[in-house]
Design a protein around this motif. Sequence first.
Motif, PDB file in Angstrom:
ATOM      1  N   GLY A  29       0.617  -1.036   0.028  1.00 24.48           N
ATOM      2  CA  GLY A  29      -0.095   0.038  -0.235  1.00 24.48           C
ATOM      3  C   GLY A  29       0.776   1.324   0.111  1.00 24.48           C
ATOM      4  O   GLY A  29       0.222   2.323   0.086  1.00 24.48           O
ATOM      5  N   ARG A  30       2.261   1.083  -0.192  1.00 22.61           N
ATOM      6  CA  ARG A  30       3.014   2.314  -0.105  1.00 22.61           C
ATOM      7  C   ARG A  30       3.769   2.243  -1.364  1.00 22.61           C
ATOM      8  O   ARG A  30       4.028   0.954  -1.881  1.00 22.61           O
ATOM      9  CB  ARG A  30       4.127   2.276   1.242  1.00 22.61           C
ATOM     10  CG  ARG A  30       3.298   2.609   2.575  1.00 22.61           C
ATOM     11  CD  ARG A  30       4.404   2.601   3.552  1.00 22.61           C
ATOM     12  NE  ARG A  30       5.112   1.553   3.711  1.00 22.61           N
ATOM     13  CZ  ARG A  30       4.658   0.494   4.427  1.00 22.61           C
ATOM     14  NH1 ARG A  30       3.290   0.509   4.982  1.00 22.61           N
ATOM     15  NH2 ARG A  30       5.375  -0.580   4.820  1.00 22.61           N
ATOM     16  N   ALA A  31       4.286   3.242  -1.891  1.00 21.84           N
ATOM     17  CA  ALA A  31       4.998   3.398  -3.047  1.00 21.84           C
ATOM     18  C   ALA A  31       6.428   2.837  -2.843  1.00 21.84           C
ATOM     19  O   ALA A  31       6.955   2.897  -1.718  1.00 21.84           O
ATOM     20  CB  ALA A  31       5.253   4.900  -3.570  1.00 21.84           C
ATOM     21  N   ASN A  32       6.749   1.805  -3.881  1.00 18.12           N
ATOM     22  CA  ASN A  32       8.181   1.182  -3.672  1.00 18.12           C
ATOM     23  C   ASN A  32       8.547   0.990  -5.196  1.00 18.12           C
ATOM     24  O   ASN A  32       7.850   0.311  -5.826  1.00 18.12           O
ATOM     25  CB  ASN A  32       7.766  -0.132  -2.882  1.00 18.12           C
ATOM     26  CG  ASN A  32       9.321  -1.127  -2.884  1.00 18.12           C
ATOM     27  OD1 ASN A  32      10.125  -0.534  -3.410  1.00 18.12           O
ATOM     28  ND2 ASN A  32       9.129  -2.117  -2.093  1.00 18.12           N
ATOM     29  N   PRO A  33       9.693   1.543  -5.502  1.00 23.00           N
ATOM     30  CA  PRO A  33      10.243   1.428  -7.046  1.00 23.00           C
ATOM     31  C   PRO A  33      10.302  -0.202  -7.356  1.00 23.00           C
ATOM     32  O   PRO A  33      10.381  -0.425  -8.437  1.00 23.00           O
ATOM     33  CB  PRO A  33      11.584   2.322  -6.818  1.00 23.00           C
ATOM     34  CG  PRO A  33      11.428   2.965  -5.774  1.00 23.00           C
ATOM     35  CD  PRO A  33      10.589   2.404  -4.755  1.00 23.00           C
ATOM     36  N   GLU A  60       5.475  11.150  -3.002  1.00 22.19           N
ATOM     37  CA  GLU A  60       4.566  11.118  -1.955  1.00 22.19           C
ATOM     38  C   GLU A  60       4.483   9.659  -1.458  1.00 22.19           C
ATOM     39  O   GLU A  60       4.713   8.853  -2.089  1.00 22.19           O
ATOM     40  CB  GLU A  60       2.967  11.528  -2.145  1.00 22.19           C
ATOM     41  CG  GLU A  60       2.870  12.739  -2.526  1.00 22.19           C
ATOM     42  CD  GLU A  60       1.376  13.360  -3.019  1.00 22.19           C
ATOM     43  OE1 GLU A  60       0.494  12.687  -2.729  1.00 22.19           O
ATOM     44  OE2 GLU A  60       1.171  14.222  -3.677  1.00 22.19           O
ATOM     45  N   ALA A  61       3.946   9.310  -0.255  1.00 22.32           N
ATOM     46  CA  ALA A  61       4.059   8.220   0.164  1.00 22.32           C
ATOM     47  C   ALA A  61       3.284   6.921  -0.816  1.00 22.32           C
ATOM     48  O   ALA A  61       3.602   5.811  -0.646  1.00 22.32           O
ATOM     49  CB  ALA A  61       3.344   7.943   1.605  1.00 22.32           C
ATOM     50  N   ILE A 101      -0.619   4.639  -6.103  1.00 24.57           N
ATOM     51  CA  ILE A 101      -0.817   3.418  -5.361  1.00 24.57           C
ATOM     52  C   ILE A 101      -2.086   3.579  -4.635  1.00 24.57           C
ATOM     53  O   ILE A 101      -2.123   4.327  -3.496  1.00 24.57           O
ATOM     54  CB  ILE A 101       0.215   3.151  -4.549  1.00 24.57           C
ATOM     55  CG1 ILE A 101       1.948   3.294  -5.417  1.00 24.57           C
ATOM     56  CG2 ILE A 101       0.237   1.486  -3.978  1.00 24.57           C
ATOM     57  CD1 ILE A 101       2.078   2.659  -6.247  1.00 24.57           C
ATOM     58  N   PRO A 102      -3.156   2.501  -4.856  1.00 20.17           N
ATOM     59  CA  PRO A 102      -4.236   2.667  -3.961  1.00 20.17           C
ATOM     60  C   PRO A 102      -4.169   1.971  -2.746  1.00 20.17           C
ATOM     61  O   PRO A 102      -3.115   0.937  -2.718  1.00 20.17           O
ATOM     62  CB  PRO A 102      -5.354   1.741  -5.082  1.00 20.17           C
ATOM     63  CG  PRO A 102      -4.391   0.867  -5.777  1.00 20.17           C
ATOM     64  CD  PRO A 102      -3.080   1.728  -6.149  1.00 20.17           C
TER      65      PRO A 102
END
Length: 181
Positions: A29-33, A60-61, A101-102
Amino acid sequence: MDEILENTELKMQDAIESMEKRFTNVRAGRANPAILDGVMVNYYGSMTPLKSLATISIPEARQLMIKPFDRSSISAIEKGIYEANIGLTPNNNGESIILNIPALTEDTRKEYVKQVKQMAEECKINLRNIRQDANNEIKKKEDLTEDDKDNYMSDVQDLIEKYNKITDEKLKEKETDLLTV
């Protein structure tokens, strides 16, 4: 004999690293490349990893920003993201692509936990196979007494117990990560 034990430990470390790498593809649920690691883009006729064509940042997160080195490749990158089927819709603003990212629903979180448990189980199976191979190599050694063979096999057993514990710890970390809202 120490060589067999060293090789066994290296293979077990590789199994853990492989599992961790697979864990990064399960998003929390968090942005991760790392979500974009498998994305390939058709760039001038050859399939190229997205990471080679753009910088990926986290403004952003729960947002990823992809800024291509070559602006003319932006539509190819967008198409590559669609084709990778990672469950995210790219928003193209002409200069960069934004991926939102939802937030994860409770059901999605539980499904992801099932996936990582399956990955951890596959890692443990891998570790058992490595142990079996090492034990077979030890049994083949004719220059060892039965007591020496038993001692080395005990060392291999200690290794698998150590790496099974590491697997369980990594699984617990990822589970906590996924279930944290």
